[in-house]
Design a protein around this motif. Structure first.
Motif, PDB file in Angstrom:
ATOM      1  N   ASP A  99       0.364  -1.315   0.061  1.00 58.71           N
ATOM      2  CA  ASP A  99      -0.250   0.390   0.056  1.00 58.71           C
ATOM      3  C   ASP A  99       0.820   1.475  -0.224  1.00 58.71           C
ATOM      4  OD1 ASP A  99      -2.020  -1.554  -0.261  1.00 58.71           O
ATOM      5  OD2 ASP A  99      -3.019  -1.271   1.911  1.00 58.71           O
ATOM      6  N   TYR A 100       2.074   1.134   0.520  1.00 55.52           N
ATOM      7  CA  TYR A 100       3.176   2.478   0.762  1.00 55.52           C
ATOM      8  C   TYR A 100       3.346   2.906  -0.936  1.00 55.52           C
ATOM      9  CZ  TYR A 100       4.920   3.460   5.225  1.00 55.52           C
ATOM     10  OH  TYR A 100       4.780   3.815   6.518  1.00 55.52           O
ATOM     11  N   LEU A 101       3.063   1.789  -2.100  1.00 53.41           N
ATOM     12  CA  LEU A 101       3.533   3.369  -3.182  1.00 53.41           C
ATOM     13  C   LEU A 101       2.957   2.090  -4.323  1.00 53.41           C
ATOM     14  CD1 LEU A 101       7.118   1.166  -2.853  1.00 53.41           C
ATOM     15  CD2 LEU A 101       6.648   3.179  -2.005  1.00 53.41           C
ATOM     16  N   TYR A 102       2.749   3.220  -5.330  1.00 58.19           N
ATOM     17  CA  TYR A 102       1.447   2.512  -6.926  1.00 58.19           C
ATOM     18  C   TYR A 102       2.637   2.210  -7.660  1.00 58.19           C
ATOM     19  CZ  TYR A 102      -1.790   2.863 -10.348  1.00 58.19           C
ATOM     20  OH  TYR A 102      -2.813   1.808 -10.816  1.00 58.19           O
ATOM     21  N   ASN A 103       3.188   3.535  -8.800  1.00 56.30           N
ATOM     22  CA  ASN A 103       3.855   3.851  -9.791  1.00 56.30           C
ATOM     23  C   ASN A 103       4.618   2.603  -9.376  1.00 56.30           C
ATOM     24  OD1 ASN A 103       2.295   5.653 -10.242  1.00 56.30           O
ATOM     25  ND2 ASN A 103       3.539   7.013  -9.271  1.00 56.30           N
ATOM     26  N   GLU A 104       5.644   2.554  -8.718  1.00 57.35           N
ATOM     27  CA  GLU A 104       7.068   1.619  -8.445  1.00 57.35           C
ATOM     28  C   GLU A 104       6.648   0.161  -8.761  1.00 57.35           C
ATOM     29  OE1 GLU A 104       7.264   5.229  -5.598  1.00 57.35           O
ATOM     30  OE2 GLU A 104       5.388   3.947  -6.358  1.00 57.35           O
ATOM     31  N   TRP A 105       4.904  -0.179  -8.169  1.00 58.23           N
ATOM     32  CA  TRP A 105       5.060  -1.844  -8.677  1.00 58.23           C
ATOM     33  C   TRP A 105       4.607  -1.593 -10.502  1.00 58.23           C
ATOM     34  CZ3 TRP A 105       6.713  -4.139  -5.013  1.00 58.23           C
ATOM     35  CH2 TRP A 105       6.753  -4.121  -3.367  1.00 58.23           C
ATOM     36  N   ASN A 106       3.680  -0.844 -10.478  1.00 58.55           N
ATOM     37  CA  ASN A 106       3.584  -1.142 -12.208  1.00 58.55           C
ATOM     38  C   ASN A 106       4.104  -1.875 -12.949  1.00 58.55           C
ATOM     39  OD1 ASN A 106       1.547   2.269 -11.908  1.00 58.55           O
ATOM     40  ND2 ASN A 106       1.273   1.121 -10.645  1.00 58.55           N
ATOM     41  N   TYR A 107       3.911  -2.452 -13.478  1.00 59.65           N
ATOM     42  CA  TYR A 107       3.997  -3.611 -14.630  1.00 59.65           C
ATOM     43  C   TYR A 107       5.174  -4.362 -14.772  1.00 59.65           C
ATOM     44  CZ  TYR A 107       1.107  -0.049 -16.660  1.00 59.65           C
ATOM     45  OH  TYR A 107      -0.227   1.076 -16.868  1.00 59.65           O
ATOM     46  N   ALA A 180       9.295  -9.902 -17.720  1.00 61.29           N
ATOM     47  CA  ALA A 180       9.317  -9.111 -17.146  1.00 61.29           C
ATOM     48  C   ALA A 180      10.036  -8.486 -18.560  1.00 61.29           C
ATOM     49  CB  ALA A 180      10.857  -9.182 -16.122  1.00 61.29           C
ATOM     50  N   GLU A 181      10.766  -9.342 -19.595  1.00 59.87           N
ATOM     51  CA  GLU A 181      10.984  -9.118 -21.073  1.00 59.87           C
ATOM     52  C   GLU A 181       9.427  -8.539 -21.976  1.00 59.87           C
ATOM     53  OE1 GLU A 181      13.723  -8.138 -21.948  1.00 59.87           O
ATOM     54  OE2 GLU A 181      15.186  -9.744 -21.382  1.00 59.87           O
ATOM     55  N   ALA A 182       8.623  -8.545 -21.282  1.00 64.68           N
ATOM     56  CA  ALA A 182       7.288  -8.747 -22.446  1.00 64.68           C
ATOM     57  C   ALA A 182       7.078  -7.253 -22.098  1.00 64.68           C
ATOM     58  CB  ALA A 182       6.741  -9.869 -22.116  1.00 64.68           C
ATOM     59  N   LEU A 183       6.847  -7.326 -20.497  1.00 61.72           N
ATOM     60  CA  LEU A 183       5.966  -5.901 -19.602  1.00 61.72           C
ATOM     61  C   LEU A 183       7.406  -4.341 -20.186  1.00 61.72           C
ATOM     62  CD1 LEU A 183       4.767  -7.589 -16.795  1.00 61.72           C
ATOM     63  CD2 LEU A 183       3.642  -6.561 -18.695  1.00 61.72           C
ATOM     64  N   LYS A 184       8.418  -4.575 -19.944  1.00 59.59           N
ATOM     65  CA  LYS A 184       9.657  -3.921 -20.504  1.00 59.59           C
ATOM     66  C   LYS A 184       9.388  -2.169 -20.882  1.00 59.59           C
ATOM     67  CE  LYS A 184      13.425  -5.068 -20.726  1.00 59.59           C
ATOM     68  NZ  LYS A 184      15.257  -5.497 -21.386  1.00 59.59           N
ATOM     69  N   PRO A 185       8.844  -2.452 -21.994  1.00 58.30           N
ATOM     70  CA  PRO A 185       8.171  -1.795 -22.747  1.00 58.30           C
ATOM     71  C   PRO A 185       6.623  -0.871 -22.215  1.00 58.30           C
ATOM     72  CG  PRO A 185       8.256  -3.398 -24.574  1.00 58.30           C
ATOM     73  CD  PRO A 185       8.326  -4.044 -23.292  1.00 58.30           C
ATOM     74  N   MET A 186       6.032  -1.488 -21.306  1.00 55.54           N
ATOM     75  CA  MET A 186       5.012  -1.303 -20.849  1.00 55.54           C
ATOM     76  C   MET A 186       5.920   0.244 -19.282  1.00 55.54           C
ATOM     77  SD  MET A 186       2.024  -3.587 -20.425  1.00 55.54           S
ATOM     78  CE  MET A 186       1.049  -2.834 -19.981  1.00 55.54           C
ATOM     79  N   ARG A 187       6.923  -0.582 -19.244  1.00 57.85           N
ATOM     80  CA  ARG A 187       7.762   0.394 -18.121  1.00 57.85           C
ATOM     81  C   ARG A 187       8.507   0.715 -17.843  1.00 57.85           C
ATOM     82  NH1 ARG A 187       8.547  -5.147 -16.683  1.00 57.85           N
ATOM     83  NH2 ARG A 187      10.710  -5.155 -17.341  1.00 57.85           N
ATOM     84  N   ALA A 188       8.890   1.116 -19.480  1.00 55.72           N
ATOM     85  CA  ALA A 188       9.274   2.320 -20.424  1.00 55.72           C
ATOM     86  C   ALA A 188       8.586   3.237 -20.161  1.00 55.72           C
ATOM     87  CB  ALA A 188      10.045   1.905 -21.456  1.00 55.72           C
ATOM     88  N   ASP A 189       7.064   3.635 -20.708  1.00 55.90           N
ATOM     89  CA  ASP A 189       6.534   4.753 -21.307  1.00 55.90           C
ATOM     90  C   ASP A 189       5.592   5.384 -19.917  1.00 55.90           C
ATOM     91  OD1 ASP A 189       6.660   3.644 -23.174  1.00 55.90           O
ATOM     92  OD2 ASP A 189       4.679   2.834 -23.613  1.00 55.90           O
ATOM     93  N   GLY A 190       6.332   4.563 -18.653  1.00 64.31           N
ATOM     94  CA  GLY A 190       6.044   5.137 -17.392  1.00 64.31           C
ATOM     95  C   GLY A 190       6.545   5.738 -16.829  1.00 64.31           C
TER      96      GLY A 190
END
Length: 190
Positions: A99-107, A180-190
């Motif tokens: 609960d402490y974080l949000y964006n840091e966990w995304n994708y 982790a590889e597949a979601l890398k582009p989504m993390r880069a957009d954040g």
């Protein structure tokens, strides 16, 4: 640069067995995966019950403990939560840390090494999978379940895994890396 996997010890109580299981998994990940593996102990962050005045999505952290936790979580691409079962669910320390974080966990993908009595912490992991989706993490179907872990920890404090633990860990690591590889582009957009 290799993807970074954090193995997070979620129990913070005295006398916990989580560190022995997490130490084994972290070493296993170093030798059996393409991740850079890091062991993280939630107890070292000493997070009080959520005490930030702003919504975590804003990342306007007022406390040093939150900034330290944010920095740690943000540095990883995937997580394995070493999770006990308390009353059919995950420990409050896990829910509070989430609960402490949000964006840091995304994708980011996550998996669970659960432990407990005869259920091996399975009920805890199942509930935790629902919670992590609220912060846009992708929980893996694969996981490691350890029944009666105290019977598998020697006098030296080290966990001795069985073949099912090792095979489950390999399957979990393989899936985590794919995601982790597949979601890398989504993390880069954040």
């Amino acid at each position: 640069m290799p993807l970074k996997l954090q193995t997070i010890i979620c129990s913070t109580r005295p006398g916990r067995v989580g560190p022995a299981l997490a130490q084994w998994f972290n070493e296993f990940a170093r030798g059996k995966s393409r991740f850079e593996a890091e062991l993280v102990d939630l107890a070292e962050f000493a997070l009080p019950v959520y005490d930030e005045p702003n919504h975590p999505r804003l990342q306007k952290y007022q406390h040093d403990h939150t900034r330290a936790w944010s920095s740690s979580v943000a540095s990883a691409d995937a997580y394995v939560f070493v999770l006990p079962e308390y009353n059919f669910g995950p420990p409050p320390s896990f829910v509070n840390a989430l609960d402490y974080l949000y964006n840091e966990w995304n994708y980011k993908p996550c998996g669970f090494l659960s432990y407990g009595g005869v259920s091996g912490g399975l009920r805890s992991a199942q509930l935790a999978k629902q919670w992590v989706t609220a912060v846009k993490m992708m929980p893996m179907a694969e996981g490691v379940m350890v029944q009666m872990p105290w019977t598998l920890i020697g006098e030296d404090g080290a966990f001795t895994p069985g073949k099912p633990h090792q095979e489950s860990a390999e399957a979990l690591l393989a899936e985590l890396h794919k995601w982790a590889e597949a979601l890398k582009p989504m993390r880069a957009d954040g």
